[in-house]
Design an enzyme around this catalytic site. Structure first.
Site, PDB file in Angstrom:
ATOM      1  N   GLU A 213       0.863  -1.195   0.000  1.00 16.44           N
ATOM      2  CA  GLU A 213       0.000   0.000   0.000  1.00 16.44           C
ATOM      3  C   GLU A 213       0.889   1.231   0.000  1.00 16.44           C
ATOM      4  O   GLU A 213       1.903   1.272   0.709  1.00 16.44           O
ATOM      5  CB  GLU A 213      -0.897   0.064   1.252  1.00 16.44           C
ATOM      6  CG  GLU A 213      -2.061  -0.897   1.288  1.00 16.44           C
ATOM      7  CD  GLU A 213      -2.927  -0.691   2.537  1.00 16.44           C
ATOM      8  OE1 GLU A 213      -2.734   0.340   3.231  1.00 16.44           O
ATOM      9  OE2 GLU A 213      -3.782  -1.546   2.807  1.00 16.44           O
TER      10      GLU A 213
ATOM     11  N   GLU B 124     -13.764   5.595   0.779  1.00 17.50           N
ATOM     12  CA  GLU B 124     -14.625   4.632   1.463  1.00 17.50           C
ATOM     13  C   GLU B 124     -15.173   5.252   2.744  1.00 17.50           C
ATOM     14  O   GLU B 124     -14.471   5.362   3.741  1.00 17.50           O
ATOM     15  CB  GLU B 124     -13.833   3.356   1.771  1.00 17.50           C
ATOM     16  CG  GLU B 124     -13.283   2.671   0.517  1.00 17.50           C
ATOM     17  CD  GLU B 124     -12.352   1.517   0.850  1.00 17.50           C
ATOM     18  OE1 GLU B 124     -12.785   0.601   1.556  1.00 17.50           O
ATOM     19  OE2 GLU B 124     -11.183   1.554   0.418  1.00 17.50           O
TER      20      GLU B 124
ATOM     21  N   LYS C 207     -15.116   3.663   6.621  1.00 15.48           N
ATOM     22  CA  LYS C 207     -13.905   3.338   7.362  1.00 15.48           C
ATOM     23  C   LYS C 207     -13.821   4.211   8.613  1.00 15.48           C
ATOM     24  O   LYS C 207     -13.999   5.423   8.546  1.00 15.48           O
ATOM     25  CB  LYS C 207     -12.673   3.557   6.481  1.00 15.48           C
ATOM     26  CG  LYS C 207     -12.619   2.622   5.281  1.00 15.48           C
ATOM     27  CD  LYS C 207     -11.268   2.635   4.609  1.00 15.48           C
ATOM     28  CE  LYS C 207     -10.233   1.948   5.468  1.00 15.48           C
ATOM     29  NZ  LYS C 207      -8.923   1.847   4.791  1.00 15.48           N
TER      30      LYS C 207
ATOM     31  N   GLU D 263      -8.766   8.592   6.635  1.00 14.77           N
ATOM     32  CA  GLU D 263      -8.995   7.173   6.362  1.00 14.77           C
ATOM     33  C   GLU D 263     -10.067   6.954   5.297  1.00 14.77           C
ATOM     34  O   GLU D 263     -10.067   5.934   4.613  1.00 14.77           O
ATOM     35  CB  GLU D 263      -9.402   6.448   7.653  1.00 14.77           C
ATOM     36  CG  GLU D 263      -8.288   6.281   8.656  1.00 14.77           C
ATOM     37  CD  GLU D 263      -7.172   5.396   8.129  1.00 14.77           C
ATOM     38  OE1 GLU D 263      -7.459   4.278   7.677  1.00 14.77           O
ATOM     39  OE2 GLU D 263      -6.013   5.852   8.163  1.00 14.77           O
TER      40      GLU D 263
END
Length: 461
Positions: free
Chosen positions: A263, A319, A322, A328
């Site tokens: 990542e 997203e 999260k 985040e």
């Protein structure tokens, strides 16, 4: 072995480089509402120029959508079942038979990660199960003739006790011997990779006075750092972080285990007080890291010049479900509706001049002032009511001003009552770890929501 004829030598080198090509992939998480279907998502992945995709489970709908696409796929064993698999070959066999075998002939599954950042987020007893589970899953894959699949696990930078200077890189004493060394032994023997999560955003945002932003974004033309022990010179923070792991592995006797960037990325937005989380920086970082990772010949790092660093960028979508700070929920290259947050090409073939201008950053300096925590727009009313009740049950007289007859009472205004409760809760309890999140029902604002004689509590940073 005798000398190979030129044609066979070329073929051998081509096959070797194909196995560890520098093509950039994408991490496809599903922690958001109203995300496109797997079929639509795979089309979007391909439109971004990705050659690989990592998912955080083995979702059959996604694996079916990836059939016949020629995208290399990384799947994952959930952290929660690692301990059980580590003690049961039967369970490992069952997992492989259910989640790999039915898809392998059509879907190009090439990597199996045993958990995600297990040492960072899972109970300690799970840590010691990682490598035994890897052994059992590898055995099962081999028994089914699935020898092309590499087994690994992803690690964050917090597994290091020291990372600066890079030559001083070393693993934490509580995990170096019992966990990391057996892991490296497994990876070395099976010719797999050390899957590493690298985010320059976090060390920079944690110390923006001493860590140069341009150095973190691959944009610095003047800032350099020379390691006093290795004498290696660094021109960006990414290389420093990767090489600290390289030196840590050397100290355990495994200098040649290959690294895979599992990542990396930069947030395109965040909370009011989260410095540098903006579209300009996110696009700049991701475009630059793609250039580095896809360069031919491979650039590598100062400690490993010329080594290929295969990678997955994080992440496909913003997203919204999260948990944690706002960043985040804002690492995506795409919004949930499939539109680009900014122009990006994972193949590295599009020059920067072809992209439209980026919005100028407005939060590259620390925010100073008041922040309120208010209800997010468009959220579920029933869930908001439950969160209001929870907030009012915490702290000291958290919701007194919104009781009937008090200065902040608004008849039939759930939104305002929840906003007051969230701000009051957060202002009282932030110092002991409370956040402005409430399962996605709350958001921060720098705009004072107070009205009339009703003054909303705030947090000052």
């Amino acid at each position: 072995m005798g000398l190979l004829p030129p044609f066979l030598l070329f073929l051998f080198l081509s096959l070797s480089s194909a196995e560890i090509s520098g093509e950039v992939g994408i991490s496809y998480g599903q922690g958001g509402d109203n995300l496109p279907s797997p079929t639509q998502s795979v089309k979007l992945i391909r439109s971004l120029g990705a050659k690989r995709v990592k998912i955080y489970n083995a979702d059959p709908n996604i694996l079916n959508a990836l059939k016949d696409t020629n995208l290399q796929v990384s799947i994952m064993v959930p952290n929660e079942i690692i301990t059980n698999i580590s003690t049961s070959q039967k369970l490992a066999d069952s997992w492989v038979e259910s989640n790999v075998v039915p898809f392998y002939s059509k879907t190009k599954i090439r990597y199996l990660l045993v958990g995600n950042e297990v040492i960072s987020i899972s109970p300690k007893e799970t840590w010691f199960a990682i490598v035994p589970a890897m052994h059992k899953l590898k055995y099962s894959l081999k028994a089914h003739g699935l020898n092309k699949i590499k087994v690994g696990t992803s690690m964050a930078m917090d597994v290091l006790a020291s990372s600066f200077p890079p030559s001083n890189g070393s693993f934490r004493s509580d995990i170096a011997g019992p966990i990391v060394k057996p892991l490296l032994q497994f990876l070395n023997r099976t010719k797999s990779f050390y899957f590493l999560d690298v985010y320059t955003y976090f060390p920079w945002s944690g110390d923006p006075k001493n860590v140069n932003l341009e150095y973190a974004l691959f944009e610095s033309r003047t800032v350099k750092y020379t390691d006093p022990v290795s004498n290696l010179t660094y021109t960006n923070l990414f290389d420093q972080m990767v090489d600290s792991v390289v030196f840590a592995m050397r100290k355990l006797g495994y200098p040649d285990v290959r690294i895979w960037i599992a990542e990396t990325g930069w947030p395109n937005a965040g909370d009011v007080d989260q410095i540098g989380a903006n579209i300009y920086n996110a696009a700049t970082y991701n475009r630059n890291v793609i250039k580095k990772l896809t360069a031919k010949p491979a650039i590598g790092t100062p400690a490993r010049p010329g080594w290929v660093l295969p990678s997955f960028l994080f992440a496909l979508f913003n997203e919204n479900r999260k948990p944690g700070p706002g960043t985040e929920r804002h690492f995506g290259l795409l919004y949930p509706n499939g539109l680009n947050v900014y122009g990006i090409d994972l193949s590295g073939e599009t020059p920067d001049s072809d992209y439209p201008p980026l919005p100028k950053p407005d939060n590259n300096e620390p925010y100073k002032g008041k922040i309120w925590c208010v209800a997010a727009k468009g959220v579920n009313a029933s869930e908001l009511g439950s969160a209001l009740s929870y907030a009012c049950s915490q702290g000291n007289k958290t919701c007194d001003p919104i009781q009937p007859g008090k200065q902040c009472f608004k008849p039939e205004s759930l939104f305002w009552h929840a906003s007051y409760a969230f701000s009051s809760y957060w202002s009282q309890l932030k110092q002991i770890g409370a956040t402005c999140y409430f399962n996605g029902l709350a958001t921060q604002t720098a705009k004072d929501p107070s009205f009339g004689n009703c003054k909303f509590p705030s947090v000052t940073v």
